[in-house]
Write an enzyme that holds these catalytic residues in place. Structure first.
Site, PDB file in Angstrom:
ATOM      1  N   THR A   1      -6.458   1.269  -6.587  1.00 56.59           N
ATOM      2  CA  THR A   1      -7.662   0.945  -5.940  1.00 56.59           C
ATOM      3  C   THR A   1      -8.602   2.284  -5.947  1.00 56.59           C
ATOM      4  OG1 THR A   1      -6.308  -0.301  -4.324  1.00 56.59           O
ATOM      5  CG2 THR A   1      -8.606   0.455  -3.554  1.00 56.59           C
TER       6      THR A   1
ATOM      7  N   LYS B   1      -8.316  -2.223  -8.798  1.00 57.45           N
ATOM      8  CA  LYS B   1      -8.957  -3.176  -7.700  1.00 57.45           C
ATOM      9  C   LYS B   1     -10.121  -2.327  -6.953  1.00 57.45           C
ATOM     10  CE  LYS B   1      -7.195  -4.356  -2.988  1.00 57.45           C
ATOM     11  NZ  LYS B   1      -8.042  -3.454  -1.853  1.00 57.45           N
TER      12      LYS B   1
ATOM     13  N   TYR C   1      -3.826   5.167  -4.520  1.00 54.60           N
ATOM     14  CA  TYR C   1      -5.265   5.430  -4.592  1.00 54.60           C
ATOM     15  C   TYR C   1      -5.081   6.590  -5.677  1.00 54.60           C
ATOM     16  CZ  TYR C   1      -6.447   2.868  -0.620  1.00 54.60           C
ATOM     17  OH  TYR C   1      -6.701   1.825   0.630  1.00 54.60           O
TER      18      TYR C   1
ATOM     19  N   HIS D   1     -13.412  -3.897  -0.887  1.00 52.89           N
ATOM     20  CA  HIS D   1     -12.379  -3.374   0.113  1.00 52.89           C
ATOM     21  C   HIS D   1     -12.511  -3.909   1.570  1.00 52.89           C
ATOM     22  CE1 HIS D   1      -9.480   0.459  -0.058  1.00 52.89           C
ATOM     23  NE2 HIS D   1      -9.540   0.221   1.178  1.00 52.89           N
TER      24      HIS D   1
ATOM     25  N   SER E   1       0.719  -1.260   0.170  1.00 50.89           N
ATOM     26  CA  SER E   1      -0.054   0.093   0.120  1.00 50.89           C
ATOM     27  C   SER E   1       0.654   1.142  -0.142  1.00 50.89           C
ATOM     28  CB  SER E   1      -0.884  -0.010   1.140  1.00 50.89           C
ATOM     29  OG  SER E   1      -1.376   1.319   1.543  1.00 50.89           O
TER      30      SER E   1
END
Ligand SMILES: Cc1cc2nc3c(=O)[nH]c(=O)nc-3n(C[C@H](O)[C@H](O)[C@H](O)COP(=O)(O)O)c2cc1C
Length: 391
Positions: free
Chosen positions: A157, A255, A131, A279, A109
């Site tokens: 994501t 994602k 993100y 998520h 992440s």
């Protein structure tokens, strides 16, 4: 001699994580949104699928190897990216070592606690996750950083709707560990001596920074600074995602897809993979379980890109159900975080071993020599189970 640190199920890893972690850290790791409907459904849905095992003519050996986004993996389980702090002093580096030791890939992440260089040194099969956060210049700089560090793919994501108010309450998370935070957290940490000892032994405290959100010449931002930048960023368009694919110039996974029409658009913009996900029950509550939405998505785009299933996986038989319904592999989140909290790198390895053992057992029961022989006929699917969203 029995190894008292070993556990036989992910459920036991969760119990140990709960015992070991301070309440706020455990609660941050549980996450979930609103009433927890999606979180619960992710778990319950696997329980609604059944098997019809055979008794003879079974293979003596069973193969689990496959690949995701061009990365060969020894079994169909990949580490999903999680941005969570203060679980264990070795953090994502311990997770990366465990994944490498068990022959699988790792999603890191951009909100993780360890720099990508350290994670890739521990596991070269690392996908970097972003993100849609900040200006395009900032995103390009962060992607460039991850690529030069050696990331083998990018995960974007897109299923976070900032709807994190949960009925069971959100933990207080400090900006950094200063005097005030020590006073606020002191009592709950003091009740967890093993956790405290681990951090004391490591010689540092959690710093709550997000080193992979750094920009050239700037200091490492705090989690909240990065979160603020994200909240102020207008949501991505499909054209923006086409830009990401061009900019990354390598395999990209989108994602958070749960609808057939979005899966088709992911193909159009050039994605190499999609993660069917809500998520882990953190998108808007009421989003169906990914395992229910999987089959129609696989039928629509499974021949054009890698479809992975993400959410609610707690045992090897869950993995087999997902693969039988067409997933190339699964991503796991909380399961490995609990393993990490329970016993560091060895705990994550333990979780991966539990899943691998469970996959083998389900393959044996079904009489399959390989995960590649699995198909929808191997699972009993109740009426009304499948959700074809946006079809
Ligand atoms: C504490 C926590 C933090 C997470 N952080 C991220 C993140 O930073 N990026 C991301 O793409 N997904 C994140 N996720 C979602 C996971 O990658 C994954 O989709 C989810 O955990 C899957 O559900 P499971 O926990 O039931 O396996 C997070 C999930 C949890 C529980």
């Amino acid at each position: 001699m029995p190894n008292k640190d070993w556990f036989e199920t992910v459920a036991e890893a969760q119990r140990r994580a709960k015992r070991r972690l301070p309440k706020s850290v455990y609660s941050a790791l549980m996450a979930g949104s609103e009433r927890g409907l999606s979180y619960e459904e992710n778990l319950a849905s696997f329980g609604q699928l059944g098997f019809a095992p055979t008794v003879a003519d079974k293979p003596a050996e069973r193969d689990q190897a496959t690949s995701v986004m061009g990365q060969p993996i020894s079994f169909p389980v990949v580490i999903s990216p999680t941005g969570v702090q203060a679980v264990h002093p070795d953090g994502e580096v311990a997770v990366a070592r465990a994944a490498a030791a068990r022959g699988t890939a790792m999603g890191l992440s951009s909100f993780a606690s360890k720099p990508i260089e350290e994670v890739i040194a521990a596991n070269p099969q690392t996908f970097f996750q972003i993100y849609w956060c900040g200006s395009k210049d900032h995103m390009a700089a962060r992607m460039k950083h991850a690529r030069s560090a050696g990331a083998v793919g990018l995960i974007v994501t897109l299923d976070w709707s900032f709807s994190h108010g949960r009925d069971w309450g959100s933990p207080f998370i400090p900006e950094k560990i200063d005097k005030e935070a020590v006073i606020a957290y002191g009592p709950e940490v003091a009740r967890k001596p093993k956790y405290l000892m681990e951090w004391l032994k490591s010689g540092h405290l959690p710093d709550l920074g997000v080193p992979n959100m750094i920009l050239p010449g700037d200091p490492v931002p705090t989690f909240f600074q990065a979160y603020g930048e994200w909240m102020q960023t207008p949501p991505a368009t499909w054209e923006d995602l086409r830009w990401v694919v061009r900019e990354w110039d390598g395999p990209v996974m989108i994602k958070g897809i749960i609808r057939v029409d979005d899966a088709k658009r992911a193909v159009d913009v050039g994605a190499r993979g999609i993660s069917v996900s809500n998520h882990g029950g953190n998108n808007i509550d009421g989003t169906p379980a990914p395992i229910k939405a999987l089959r129609p998505i696989v039928e629509a785009v499974g021949s054009q890109l890698d479809v992975v299933l993400d959410g609610g996986v707690r045992r090897g038989s869950d993995v087999v159900k997902a693969v039988a319904l067409g997933a190339k592999a699964v991503l796991i989140g909380r399961a490995y975080l609990w393993g990490l909290a329970a016993n560091g790198q060895a705990g994550v390895e333990n979780v991966l071993d539990v899943l691998r053992g469970g996959i083998d057992s389900a393959l044996l029961g079904l009489g399959k020599a390989s995960i590649h022989e699995l198909g929808p006929d191997d699972v009993l699917i109740p009426d009304g189970f499948v959700r074809a969203l946006g079809a």
